[in-house]
Design an enzyme around this catalytic site. Sequence first.
Site, mmCIF file in Angstrom:
data_model
loop_
_atom_site.group_PDB
_atom_site.id
_atom_site.type_symbol
_atom_site.label_atom_id
_atom_site.label_comp_id
_atom_site.label_asym_id
_atom_site.label_seq_id
_atom_site.Cartn_x
_atom_site.Cartn_y
_atom_site.Cartn_z
ATOM 1 N N PRO A 9 0.664 -1.213 -0.023
ATOM 2 C CA PRO A 9 -0.060 -0.160 0.046
ATOM 3 C C PRO A 9 0.859 1.257 0.078
ATOM 4 C CG PRO A 9 0.096 -1.047 2.158
ATOM 5 C CD PRO A 9 0.561 -2.226 1.039
ATOM 6 N N ASN A 10 0.397 2.134 -0.668
ATOM 7 C CA ASN A 10 0.961 3.650 -0.967
ATOM 8 C C ASN A 10 2.297 3.720 -1.551
ATOM 9 O OD1 ASN A 10 -1.200 4.893 0.684
ATOM 10 N ND2 ASN A 10 -0.404 3.672 2.341
ATOM 11 N N ARG A 17 4.932 10.767 -2.656
ATOM 12 C CA ARG A 17 4.834 10.550 -1.264
ATOM 13 C C ARG A 17 5.873 10.860 -0.270
ATOM 14 N NH1 ARG A 17 4.593 4.467 1.288
ATOM 15 N NH2 ARG A 17 3.879 5.095 3.339
ATOM 16 N N TYR A 22 11.212 8.804 1.335
ATOM 17 C CA TYR A 22 10.887 7.864 0.288
ATOM 18 C C TYR A 22 11.671 8.239 -0.980
ATOM 19 C CZ TYR A 22 7.621 5.791 3.509
ATOM 20 O OH TYR A 22 7.180 5.122 4.497
ATOM 21 N N ASN A 71 8.152 -5.568 -0.902
ATOM 22 C CA ASN A 71 7.822 -4.431 0.208
ATOM 23 C C ASN A 71 6.311 -4.126 0.654
ATOM 24 O OD1 ASN A 71 7.818 -2.151 1.591
ATOM 25 N ND2 ASN A 71 8.928 -0.896 0.194
ATOM 26 N N ALA A 74 2.868 -1.021 4.961
ATOM 27 C CA ALA A 74 2.345 -1.011 6.317
ATOM 28 C C ALA A 74 1.752 -2.168 6.797
ATOM 29 C CB ALA A 74 1.089 0.087 6.522
ATOM 30 N N HIS A 77 3.452 -4.647 9.175
ATOM 31 C CA HIS A 77 3.184 -4.527 10.797
ATOM 32 C C HIS A 77 2.077 -5.002 11.294
ATOM 33 C CE1 HIS A 77 6.703 -1.756 9.712
ATOM 34 N NE2 HIS A 77 5.849 -1.059 9.034
ATOM 35 N N ASP A 84 1.442 -15.947 6.514
ATOM 36 C CA ASP A 84 0.960 -17.223 6.235
ATOM 37 C C ASP A 84 1.328 -17.445 4.667
ATOM 38 O OD1 ASP A 84 0.337 -17.371 8.780
ATOM 39 O OD2 ASP A 84 -1.890 -17.589 8.499
ATOM 40 N N GLU A 95 12.344 -9.407 2.241
ATOM 41 C CA GLU A 95 11.674 -8.092 2.649
ATOM 42 C C GLU A 95 12.318 -6.949 2.561
ATOM 43 O OE1 GLU A 95 10.590 -8.533 6.923
ATOM 44 O OE2 GLU A 95 9.978 -6.542 6.945
ATOM 45 N N HIS A 97 12.525 -2.508 2.670
ATOM 46 C CA HIS A 97 11.775 -1.457 3.113
ATOM 47 C C HIS A 97 12.989 -0.181 2.477
ATOM 48 C CE1 HIS A 97 8.895 -3.332 5.290
ATOM 49 N NE2 HIS A 97 9.859 -3.879 5.958
ATOM 50 N N ILE A 98 11.952 0.748 2.168
ATOM 51 C CA ILE A 98 13.060 2.013 1.491
ATOM 52 C C ILE A 98 13.658 2.811 2.605
ATOM 53 C CG2 ILE A 98 12.994 4.030 0.383
ATOM 54 C CD1 ILE A 98 10.564 2.493 -1.230
ATOM 55 N N SER A 99 12.741 3.022 3.502
ATOM 56 C CA SER A 99 13.217 3.800 4.762
ATOM 57 C C SER A 99 13.974 2.738 5.639
ATOM 58 C CB SER A 99 11.884 4.637 5.371
ATOM 59 O OG SER A 99 11.076 3.776 5.974
ATOM 60 N N ARG A 104 12.402 4.912 12.795
ATOM 61 C CA ARG A 104 11.248 5.598 12.723
ATOM 62 C C ARG A 104 10.375 5.183 13.836
ATOM 63 N NH1 ARG A 104 8.879 5.017 7.009
ATOM 64 N NH2 ARG A 104 7.676 6.859 7.538
ATOM 65 N N ARG A 108 6.551 0.882 13.579
ATOM 66 C CA ARG A 108 7.266 0.058 12.444
ATOM 67 C C ARG A 108 8.357 -0.882 12.860
ATOM 68 N NH1 ARG A 108 5.155 3.428 8.509
ATOM 69 N NH2 ARG A 108 4.815 5.609 9.175
HETATM 70 C C1 DQA Z 1 7.825 1.104 4.034
HETATM 71 C C2 DQA Z 1 8.134 1.148 5.413
HETATM 72 C C3 DQA Z 1 6.371 1.085 6.308
HETATM 73 O O1 DQA Z 1 6.816 1.171 7.611
HETATM 74 C C4 DQA Z 1 5.658 2.141 5.568
HETATM 75 O O2 DQA Z 1 4.366 1.693 6.144
HETATM 76 C C5 DQA Z 1 5.800 2.009 4.078
HETATM 77 C C6 DQA Z 1 6.942 1.872 3.383
HETATM 78 C C7 DQA Z 1 9.306 1.453 3.410
HETATM 79 O O3 DQA Z 1 9.470 0.821 2.191
HETATM 80 O O4 DQA Z 1 10.037 2.045 4.097
HETATM 81 O O5 DQA Z 1 4.584 2.213 3.269
HETATM 82 O O6 DQA Z 1 7.765 -0.248 3.819
#
Ligand code: DQA
Length: 142
Positions: A9-10, A17, A22, A71, A74, A77, A84, A95, A97-99, A104, A108
């Site tokens: 998502p997002n 964003r 990011y 990735n 959210a 978490h 599963d 897995e 994550h960009i950040s 943070r 997270r």
């Molecule tokens: C994220 C980190 C997550 O906590 C956040 O909800 C995201 C992006 C990242 O790529 O840093 O949407 O997965």
Amino acid sequence: MKVQIINGPNLNLLGKREPDVYGATSFDTFFQELMKKFPGLTLTYMQSNIEGELVNQLQQSGFESNGIILNAGAYTHTSIALHDAIAAVPAPVIEVHISNVYAREEFRHKSLITSKCVGLITGFGLLGYELAIQYLLSKQKV
Ligand code: DQA
């Protein structure tokens, strides 16, 4: 080698964003460059804001790909369903994550998926996706 990238998502808003967190590059622009860097790979990419669609993609790619780069945004978490689905498929899932999620908010710091992934890359920006591919390549049998 077939590698599937799945963004949650997002992440469709990358580039627009919170660019301080990011970055200013859209995922589509980055993905075009990534494909050029790895011309020998079959790289595919999907993004969804919907948890069940991410589960469907994991179920499908998990039996067809040599590796999945996830990735989950959210849902990382919160999602037992993604945990599963990763556990259910034979493909290794990395897995990303960009950040740096550990630098943070505390919510997270908990991931429901890391325990079922081969590893975690966090905080290296979009480079994290490339590092994940390098890992999968290093595991390829010659
Ligand atoms: C994220 C980190 C997550 O906590 C956040 O909800 C995201 C992006 C990242 O790529 O840093 O949407 O997965």
